[in-house]
Write an enzyme that holds these catalytic residues in place. Sequence first.
Site, short mmCIF file in Angstrom:
data_model
loop_
_atom_site.label_atom_id
_atom_site.label_comp_id
_atom_site.label_asym_id
_atom_site.label_seq_id
_atom_site.Cartn_x
_atom_site.Cartn_y
_atom_site.Cartn_z
N HIS A 176 18.90 89.07 9.53
CA HIS A 176 20.00 88.23 9.99
C HIS A 176 21.28 89.04 10.16
CE1 HIS A 176 18.35 83.94 9.03
NE2 HIS A 176 17.45 84.72 9.58
N ASN A 197 22.12 80.56 7.49
CA ASN A 197 22.18 81.37 6.27
C ASN A 197 22.02 80.54 5.01
OD1 ASN A 197 22.67 83.58 7.79
ND2 ASN A 197 24.89 83.48 7.53
N ARG A 211 14.86 89.17 4.92
CA ARG A 211 15.42 88.19 5.85
C ARG A 211 16.93 88.40 6.01
NH1 ARG A 211 16.37 82.05 5.71
NH2 ARG A 211 16.15 81.50 7.92
N HIS A 245 6.85 87.61 8.14
CA HIS A 245 6.44 86.32 7.56
C HIS A 245 5.14 86.42 6.79
CE1 HIS A 245 9.13 83.82 10.54
NE2 HIS A 245 9.82 84.54 9.69
C1 HEM Z 1 10.59 85.00 15.70
C2 HEM Z 1 11.63 84.46 15.26
C3 HEM Z 1 11.87 84.01 13.84
C4 HEM Z 1 12.13 82.74 13.44
C5 HEM Z 1 12.27 81.52 14.33
C6 HEM Z 1 12.25 82.78 12.01
C7 HEM Z 1 12.54 81.67 11.22
C8 HEM Z 1 12.42 81.65 9.85
C9 HEM Z 1 12.57 80.47 9.05
C10 HEM Z 1 12.95 79.09 9.55
C11 HEM Z 1 12.32 80.81 7.76
C12 HEM Z 1 12.33 79.91 6.54
C13 HEM Z 1 13.66 79.96 5.85
C14 HEM Z 1 13.71 79.02 4.70
O1 HEM Z 1 13.24 77.89 4.81
O2 HEM Z 1 14.25 79.40 3.64
C15 HEM Z 1 12.02 82.22 7.75
C16 HEM Z 1 11.70 82.93 6.63
C17 HEM Z 1 11.62 84.31 6.61
N1 HEM Z 1 11.82 85.15 7.68
FE1 HEM Z 1 11.89 84.61 9.62
N2 HEM Z 1 12.06 84.05 11.56
C18 HEM Z 1 11.84 84.86 12.65
C19 HEM Z 1 11.66 86.22 12.62
C20 HEM Z 1 11.81 87.00 11.49
C21 HEM Z 1 11.95 88.43 11.46
C22 HEM Z 1 12.00 89.32 12.71
C23 HEM Z 1 12.07 88.81 10.16
C24 HEM Z 1 12.28 90.18 9.55
C25 HEM Z 1 12.09 91.34 10.09
C26 HEM Z 1 11.94 87.61 9.37
C27 HEM Z 1 11.90 87.58 7.99
C28 HEM Z 1 11.72 86.44 7.24
C29 HEM Z 1 11.41 86.45 5.81
C30 HEM Z 1 11.15 87.67 4.95
C31 HEM Z 1 11.36 85.11 5.41
C32 HEM Z 1 11.12 84.58 4.00
C33 HEM Z 1 12.45 84.45 3.31
C34 HEM Z 1 12.39 84.10 1.83
O3 HEM Z 1 11.32 83.90 1.27
O4 HEM Z 1 13.47 84.06 1.20
N3 HEM Z 1 11.81 86.54 10.20
N4 HEM Z 1 12.09 82.70 9.04
C1 LIG Z 2 23.27 82.63 -0.79
C2 LIG Z 2 24.62 82.15 -0.39
O1 LIG Z 2 25.63 82.78 -0.58
N1 LIG Z 2 24.62 80.99 0.23
C3 LIG Z 2 25.85 80.34 0.61
C4 LIG Z 2 25.63 79.67 1.94
O2 LIG Z 2 26.64 78.74 2.21
C5 LIG Z 2 26.82 77.74 1.22
C6 LIG Z 2 27.73 76.66 1.74
O3 LIG Z 2 28.99 77.15 2.07
C7 LIG Z 2 27.32 78.40 -0.05
O4 LIG Z 2 27.57 77.45 -1.05
C8 LIG Z 2 26.25 79.37 -0.49
O5 LIG Z 2 26.67 80.08 -1.61
#
Ligand code: HEM
Ligand SMILES: CC(=O)N[C@H]1CO[C@H](CO)[C@@H](O)[C@@H]1O
Length: 328
Positions: free
Chosen positions: A63, A91, A59, A191
């Site tokens: 980003h 982020n 992710r 996802h």
């Molecule tokens: C289509 C548009 C997309 C939206 C709206 C979206 C939105 C999100 C959101 C809201 C989360 C949850 C974050 C959280 O609650 O911590 C998430 C998780 C994640 N997204 Fe997306 N995403 C999109 C596309 C993508 C793409 C293109 C990738 C990578 C190529 C990606 C990779 C991930 C991964 C790996 C997670 C899990 C992160 C974790 O477990 O730390 N996403 N995404």
């Molecule tokens: C993982 C990380 O660095 N997150 C940062 C995102 O922003 C908050 C608020 O400024 C920081 O406290 C976190 O360290």
Amino acid sequence: MALPIFLFLFLSIPLVSAAGHHLTPDYYARSCPSFQAVVRDNVYTKQSAVPSTAAGVLRLFFHDCFTDGCDASLLISSNAYSKGERDAEPNLSLSGDAFDIITKIKNSLELTCPGVVSCSDIVAQTTRDLVKMVGGPYYEVLLGRKDSLVSNISKPNQTLPATDMSMDQIIFQFTSKGFSIKEMVALTGAHTIGFTHCKEFSHRIYNFSATSDADPTMNPKLVAGLKKLCQNYSQNPSIAAFNDVRSPSKFDNAYYRNILNGLGLLSTDSMMSTDPRTRPIVEVYAANQTAFFQDFADAMHKTSTHGVKTGKKGEVRLRCDQFNNLPM
Ligand code: HEM
Ligand SMILES: CC(=O)N[C@H]1CO[C@H](CO)[C@@H](O)[C@@H]1O
Ligand SMILES: *[C@@H]1O[C@H](CO)[C@@H](O)[C@H](O)[C@H]1NC(C)=O
Ligand SMILES: *[C@@H]1O[C@H](CO)[C@@H](O)[C@H](O)[C@H]1NC(C)=O
Ligand SMILES: *[C@@H]1O[C@H](CO)[C@@H](O)[C@H](O)[C@H]1NC(C)=O
Ligand SMILES: *[C@@H]1O[C@H](CO)[C@@H](O)[C@H](O)[C@H]1NC(C)=O
Ligand SMILES: *[C@@H]1O[C@H](CO)[C@@H](O)[C@H](O)[C@H]1NC(C)=O
């Protein structure tokens, strides 16, 4: 006699830039021959100890690359003078373990080849190795990126897709950067691993509408499970659900089968399975993991060269969270 030479020079200009901004797979072959091994060893150790690392880094990579190109601008910490991308709202849920493995690898490389390997190359290579380690496809990583000289907190909000966007807006975030709808669907197969915090989908499971408590397109068993899991999320915002209920930590094509069966957590995941522009692609990937892996690998390769800076347009940062020249 002069004509062929002239033609060659003329043709070579667009060919060089089309070939990936002078990136090459063996960029560090002489300057840092241990690069690949250092990344590989750190990936193995960290992912074995902390299985959520792969999703976190994937992710972070997405980003970073979608915000002004793959240039490690997302890694810059805010200081007294400016606020970096790392502190932008989208982020805040990025995993600390994702930043941690990049720092560890950078520290290790600074001992063996000081000042040579860019943070953006570390992010690209680490992402590929982690995706492979959790079962995903292999793709070649080109190297030679430079790290950004700027990091702007207002950028991520403008360039990243968000869950409250319409499908038109989501599609725009990809097509405006040169990615097709098919590449968008393939990339979002990411996802298949990782977590989502309750606040991202709470509107779908509590008080959804006047007539229905939950989004009727969601599988009722999933709704019941999520309601239970998230019941205290307002007091404890760190509660998170697996993105892929079937095979949460394996990189596979289950994401597509999930969203076709009402098992998508985000409203944008559900829309992918219903919108007529994306549904046919979702159906192909749900039925054929090979097709998904091929397209995901190609789209990741493309993402990893998006907006790359080379030469004097960037620097090799000595610390990934700071520019080499701090503001005076
Ligand atoms: C289509 C548009 C997309 C939206 C709206 C979206 C939105 C999100 C959101 C809201 C989360 C949850 C974050 C959280 O609650 O911590 C998430 C998780 C994640 N997204 Fe997306 N995403 C999109 C596309 C993508 C793409 C293109 C990738 C990578 C190529 C990606 C990779 C991930 C991964 C790996 C997670 C899990 C992160 C974790 O477990 O730390 N996403 N995404
Ligand atoms: C993982 C990380 O660095 N997150 C940062 C995102 O922003 C908050 C608020 O400024 C920081 O406290 C976190 O360290
Ligand atoms: C940051 O980005 C915003 C929006 O793109 C822009 O208006 C602003 O000038 C940028 N700030 C800096 C310091 O570059
Ligand atoms: C980004 O958007 C979110 C949600 O829309 C908002 O809360 C946040 O303040 C915005 N952040 C910046 C830096 O504009
Ligand atoms: C749902 O809405 C009702 C009426 O507006 C309110 O009383 C209730 O607290 C809400 N429940 C949740 C979980 O937000
Ligand atoms: C939620 O909070 C209540 C009261 O604080 C507690 O009894 C309950 O066990 C919590 N539930 C979960 C799933 O954490
Ligand atoms: C699955 O996709 C691959 C790659 O596109 C293709 O070669 C193969 O024929 C497909 N298999 C089936 C059963 O459709």
